[in-house]
Motif scaffolding. Structure first.
Motif, PDB file in Angstrom:
ATOM      1  N   VAL A 116      13.264  -1.550  -1.996  1.00  0.00           N
ATOM      2  CA  VAL A 116      13.570  -2.944  -2.336  1.00  0.00           C
ATOM      3  C   VAL A 116      12.419  -3.821  -1.855  1.00  0.00           C
ATOM      4  N   LEU A 117      11.921  -4.651  -2.755  1.00  0.00           N
ATOM      5  CA  LEU A 117      10.777  -5.505  -2.452  1.00  0.00           C
ATOM      6  C   LEU A 117      11.180  -6.957  -2.654  1.00  0.00           C
ATOM      7  N   ARG A 118      11.135  -7.747  -1.574  1.00  0.00           N
ATOM      8  CA  ARG A 118      11.453  -9.170  -1.722  1.00  0.00           C
ATOM      9  C   ARG A 118      10.198  -9.914  -2.181  1.00  0.00           C
ATOM     10  N   ALA A 119      10.219 -10.350  -3.425  1.00  0.00           N
ATOM     11  CA  ALA A 119       9.063 -11.046  -3.998  1.00  0.00           C
ATOM     12  C   ALA A 119       9.438 -11.585  -5.368  1.00  0.00           C
ATOM     13  N   ARG A 120       8.675 -12.560  -5.807  1.00  0.00           N
ATOM     14  CA  ARG A 120       8.745 -12.969  -7.205  1.00  0.00           C
ATOM     15  C   ARG A 120       7.828 -12.037  -7.986  1.00  0.00           C
ATOM     16  N   ALA A 121       8.208 -11.707  -9.180  1.00  0.00           N
ATOM     17  CA  ALA A 121       7.428 -10.753  -9.969  1.00  0.00           C
ATOM     18  C   ALA A 121       5.979 -11.180 -10.108  1.00  0.00           C
ATOM     19  N   GLU A 122       5.771 -12.480 -10.309  1.00  0.00           N
ATOM     20  CA  GLU A 122       4.407 -12.966 -10.531  1.00  0.00           C
ATOM     21  C   GLU A 122       3.535 -12.879  -9.282  1.00  0.00           C
ATOM     22  N   ASP A 123       4.154 -12.665  -8.104  1.00  0.00           N
ATOM     23  CA  ASP A 123       3.395 -12.561  -6.860  1.00  0.00           C
ATOM     24  C   ASP A 123       3.116 -11.121  -6.438  1.00  0.00           C
ATOM     25  N   VAL A 124       3.672 -10.166  -7.161  1.00  0.00           N
ATOM     26  CA  VAL A 124       3.502  -8.756  -6.796  1.00  0.00           C
ATOM     27  C   VAL A 124       2.109  -8.277  -7.196  1.00  0.00           C
ATOM     28  N   ARG A 125       1.397  -7.706  -6.242  1.00  0.00           N
ATOM     29  CA  ARG A 125       0.068  -7.147  -6.501  1.00  0.00           C
ATOM     30  C   ARG A 125       0.031  -5.728  -5.959  1.00  0.00           C
ATOM     31  N   LEU A 126      -0.044  -4.765  -6.834  1.00  0.00           N
ATOM     32  CA  LEU A 126      -0.057  -3.374  -6.420  1.00  0.00           C
ATOM     33  C   LEU A 126      -1.312  -2.691  -6.956  1.00  0.00           C
ATOM     34  N   PRO A 127      -1.853  -1.720  -6.203  1.00  0.00           N
ATOM     35  CA  PRO A 127      -3.079  -1.048  -6.653  1.00  0.00           C
ATOM     36  C   PRO A 127      -2.880  -0.223  -7.924  1.00  0.00           C
ATOM     37  N   VAL A 128      -1.676   0.292  -8.098  1.00  0.00           N
ATOM     38  CA  VAL A 128      -1.378   1.112  -9.276  1.00  0.00           C
ATOM     39  C   VAL A 128      -0.144   0.557  -9.964  1.00  0.00           C
ATOM     40  N   GLY A 129      -0.207   0.434 -11.303  1.00  0.00           N
ATOM     41  CA  GLY A 129       0.936  -0.086 -12.041  1.00  0.00           C
ATOM     42  C   GLY A 129       2.062   0.932 -12.146  1.00  0.00           C
ATOM     43  N   PHE A 130       3.217   0.460 -12.582  1.00  0.00           N
ATOM     44  CA  PHE A 130       4.386   1.321 -12.759  1.00  0.00           C
ATOM     45  C   PHE A 130       4.339   1.999 -14.127  1.00  0.00           C
ATOM     46  N   ASP A 131       4.993   3.156 -14.219  1.00  0.00           N
ATOM     47  CA  ASP A 131       5.116   3.836 -15.507  1.00  0.00           C
ATOM     48  C   ASP A 131       5.982   3.016 -16.468  1.00  0.00           C
ATOM     49  N   VAL A 132       7.039   2.420 -15.933  1.00  0.00           N
ATOM     50  CA  VAL A 132       7.952   1.611 -16.734  1.00  0.00           C
ATOM     51  C   VAL A 132       8.379   0.392 -15.914  1.00  0.00           C
TER      52      VAL A 132
END
Length: 207
Positions: A116-132
């Motif tokens: 579970v990640l508390r964040a707004r979607a537009e603020d999420v920065r991850l090195p690798v994107g999700f498959d879906v």
């Protein structure tokens, strides 16, 4: 006190050997969902039909790593994580009380395939994107695409649970579809002859 919907017989078929976890989650939502502001009182009489089964019917569409944007009460994220223990789920939700609820459910249901990640979607920065990336009942497609598409890896998918106006939403989102390089955008209808209410899913590939 709201009337609570009896579990439809098809639930066992859709959840298989995970049905007890689904029942546990439904019971928790029934007991605490309204008081904690997760679902409205009018939703309890249709909790299974409108929400849980509406979510789980899409379970076969997911693979690898999946993000659920605006998870809220855990519909569809917790439901899908119950049904697909072989998939890694990240539930992204900005509201603290909902994040608390989601973390409680992950612990109580022993869902070791969920973060579970508390964040707004537009603020999420991850090195690798999700498959879906998925979402349900968050916003119109033209608003949702800019929030979800950036989180998908190149060649990954959007699989968004929508309502009856899904086709019209695609038409209204042509600008965003082009800007975020979506291809093979289509509506799939799930649950015909299986569920009382079908589920419409907007699927697209992100390039």
């Amino acid at each position: 006190m709201s009337v609570v919907e009896v579990e439809p017989s098809v639930a066992v078929e859709l959840f298989g050997d995970r049905i007890e976890l689904a029942r546990q989650f439904a019971a928790a939502l029934t007991e605490h969902g309204e008081e904690r502001g997760l679902i409205g009182p009018l939703e309890l009489p249709r909790l299974w039909t409108r929400h849980i089964l509406n979510s789980v019917i899409a379970a076969p569409l997911f693979h690898g790593s999946v993000a659920d944007i605006g998870s809220g009460a855990g519909l569809p994220g917790i439901v899908l994580a119950i049904a697909r223990p072989d998939v890694q789920w990240t539930l992204i939700e900005p509201m603290e009380r909902r994040v608390t609820w989601l973390n409680e459910q992950v612990t109580e249901l022993r869902l070791d395939n969920v973060e579970v990640l508390r964040a707004r979607a537009e603020d999420v920065r991850l090195p690798v994107g999700f498959d879906v990336v998925t979402a349900r009942a968050v916003s119109a497609l033209r608003t949702l695409i800019p929030l979800t598409a950036p989180l998908v890896r190149d060649g990954g998918e959007l699989t968004l649970l929508k309502g009856m106006n899904a086709a019209n939403e695609i038409e209204a989102a042509q600008k965003q579809i082009k800007k975020f390089r979506l291809s093979d955008v289509r509506v799939e209808t799930l649950g015909e002859s299986v569920l009382p209410e079908t589920t419409r899913v907007v699927r697209a590939v992100v390039r």
